[in-house]
Design a protein around this motif. Structure first.
Motif, PDB file in Angstrom:
ATOM      1  N   TYR A   1       0.807  -1.220   0.000  1.00 56.71           N
ATOM      2  CA  TYR A   1       0.000   0.000   0.000  1.00 56.71           C
ATOM      3  C   TYR A   1       0.846   1.278   0.000  1.00 56.71           C
ATOM      4  CZ  TYR A   1      -4.044  -2.988   0.791  1.00 56.71           C
ATOM      5  OH  TYR A   1      -5.019  -3.939   0.659  1.00 56.71           O
ATOM      6  N   PRO A   2       1.969   1.346   0.717  1.00 56.77           N
ATOM      7  CA  PRO A   2       2.806   2.553   0.625  1.00 56.77           C
ATOM      8  C   PRO A   2       3.278   2.824  -0.801  1.00 56.77           C
ATOM      9  CG  PRO A   2       3.416   1.288   2.562  1.00 56.77           C
ATOM     10  CD  PRO A   2       2.462   0.432   1.780  1.00 56.77           C
TER      11      PRO A   2
ATOM     12  N   LEU B   1       1.698   1.928  -3.549  1.00 57.31           N
ATOM     13  CA  LEU B   1       0.524   2.392  -4.287  1.00 57.31           C
ATOM     14  C   LEU B   1       0.284   3.878  -4.052  1.00 57.31           C
ATOM     15  CD1 LEU B   1      -2.150   1.829  -5.899  1.00 57.31           C
ATOM     16  CD2 LEU B   1      -3.204   1.363  -3.667  1.00 57.31           C
ATOM     17  N   MET B   2       0.332   4.316  -2.792  1.00 53.55           N
ATOM     18  CA  MET B   2       0.092   5.724  -2.470  1.00 53.55           C
ATOM     19  C   MET B   2       1.206   6.607  -3.024  1.00 53.55           C
ATOM     20  SD  MET B   2      -2.793   5.595  -1.158  1.00 53.55           S
ATOM     21  CE  MET B   2      -2.846   7.372  -0.862  1.00 53.55           C
ATOM     22  N   ASP B   3       2.431   6.114  -3.021  1.00 56.10           N
ATOM     23  CA  ASP B   3       3.553   6.869  -3.589  1.00 56.10           C
ATOM     24  C   ASP B   3       3.320   7.120  -5.072  1.00 56.10           C
ATOM     25  OD1 ASP B   3       6.043   8.101  -3.821  1.00 56.10           O
ATOM     26  OD2 ASP B   3       7.088   6.192  -4.129  1.00 56.10           O
ATOM     27  N   CYS B   4       2.891   6.074  -5.790  1.00 56.85           N
ATOM     28  CA  CYS B   4       2.603   6.229  -7.226  1.00 56.85           C
ATOM     29  C   CYS B   4       1.463   7.214  -7.456  1.00 56.85           C
ATOM     30  CB  CYS B   4       2.253   4.880  -7.830  1.00 56.85           C
ATOM     31  SG  CYS B   4       3.658   3.805  -8.137  1.00 56.85           S
ATOM     32  N   MET B   5       0.400   7.090  -6.697  1.00 57.14           N
ATOM     33  CA  MET B   5      -0.753   7.971  -6.876  1.00 57.14           C
ATOM     34  C   MET B   5      -0.375   9.428  -6.664  1.00 57.14           C
ATOM     35  SD  MET B   5      -3.825   5.772  -5.067  1.00 57.14           S
ATOM     36  CE  MET B   5      -4.976   7.145  -5.275  1.00 57.14           C
ATOM     37  N   ASN B   6       0.410   9.690  -5.638  1.00 62.77           N
ATOM     38  CA  ASN B   6       0.807  11.073  -5.344  1.00 62.77           C
ATOM     39  C   ASN B   6       1.712  11.644  -6.427  1.00 62.77           C
ATOM     40  OD1 ASN B   6      -0.634  11.188  -2.932  1.00 62.77           O
ATOM     41  ND2 ASN B   6       1.060  10.316  -1.742  1.00 62.77           N
ATOM     42  N   LYS B   7       2.604  10.824  -6.958  1.00 61.36           N
ATOM     43  CA  LYS B   7       3.486  11.296  -8.023  1.00 61.36           C
ATOM     44  C   LYS B   7       2.731  11.520  -9.331  1.00 61.36           C
ATOM     45  CE  LYS B   7       7.693   9.246  -6.139  1.00 61.36           C
ATOM     46  NZ  LYS B   7       8.687   8.155  -6.239  1.00 61.36           N
TER      47      LYS B   7
END
Length: 284
Positions: A132-133, A135-141
């Protein structure tokens, strides 16, 4: 085998009304012989198989791989029929850049168009290394990636609908790895009765060995977010004839029929897609 035959015969006698030397015992002996080594895969065995013990752990903890922290996302895009070629070209131009960019902890596993099943559909499978970290890193970028935002805007004009799921991989399945083609792929989707995921996993952990001879087993996943109690099995075949021969061969192996017998009652709905890889797909 003698103790088993004796115990089964005794059980049969009790069911038939008690011991004796009359017709009931003749039937009991026949039943015991029926349940011999040559017939262990028969329906009669189901009367004596224990049920799966209830567990208090989350099924995601019990069934997923412990040695990796991979999270998968599967996307289903229903494309306007007149836009499918343009959609494929756009996808093939943009998605490999994310796959190759080391700053994004995500990678393409496979990209397909559905051949048989729901038409004018694209299916994409992503892996997020780090759970999940990641996934969230990709979404934010991606929120600040102008090329990707333009891609999404252009893509939206080509779609009728889209949906996705977050998945974990079963611990007993192969890790999906790039493979050379040409192949066709079958995505078999099972919607299970709530509460039956552990039982499904227990049966398939034994059954997967019957489906490995032709290297057809690509990956097995279960949903975590999106529609729940959904299982996806991904298979690869050279062509439809190879698929038929491989599946028929499984039925000739002792034990495969037992897996089908115990898992079919767990299923509420099932679907099969035959898919053709896109040019960018690591699974060819």
């Amino acid at each position: 085998m003698a103790p088993r035959l004796c115990s089964i015969s005794a059980a049969a006698r009790r069911l038939l009304g008690g011991p004796g030397s009359g017709p009931r015992d003749v039937v009991a002996v026949a039943v015991a012989r029926f349940y011999s080594k040559d017939n262990e895969g028969s329906w009669f065995r189901s009367l004596f198989v224990h049920k799966v013990d209830p567990r208090k752990d989350a099924h995601s903890t019990l069934l997923s791989k412990k040695e990796t922290s991979n999270l998968y996302k599967i996307q289903f895009h229903n494309v306007k029929p007149e836009c499918l070629d343009a959609y494929n070209s756009l996808t093939e131009a943009v998605l490999p850049k994310l796959h190759l960019d080391e700053d994004y902890p995500c990678s393409l596993v496979g990209n397909w168009n559905t051949w048989y099943g729901e038409q004018d559909q694209a299916v994409h499978l992503w892996r997020f290394s780090g759970g999940y970290p990641a996934l969230m890193d990709c979404m934010n970028k991606l929120k600040n990636n102008k090329e990707y935002l333009e891609f999404r805007k252009e893509r939206s004009q080509m779609l009728l609908s889209r949906r996705n799921q977050l998945l974990l991989e079963f611990s007993f399945w192969n890790e999906p790895q790039p493979r050379a083609g040409p192949n066709i792929y079958e995505l078999r989707t099972y919607k299970l009765k709530p509460g039956t995921m552990i039982e499904w996993g227990n049966n398939w952990a034994r059954a997967i060995k019957y489906r490995q001879e032709n290297q057809e087993a690509v990956g097995g996943f279960f949903s975590q977010i999106g529609e729940l109690y959904v299982v996806h099995h991904l298979w690869a075949y050279k062509d439809l004839q190879s698929r038929e021969e491989t599946r028929n061969a499984a039925w000739r192996k002792r034990g495969w029929d037992e897996n089908v017998y115990y898992t079919v009652p767990l299923v509420r709905h099932m679907e099969s897609r035959i898919m053709i890889p896109l040019k960018i797909s690591p699974l060819q």
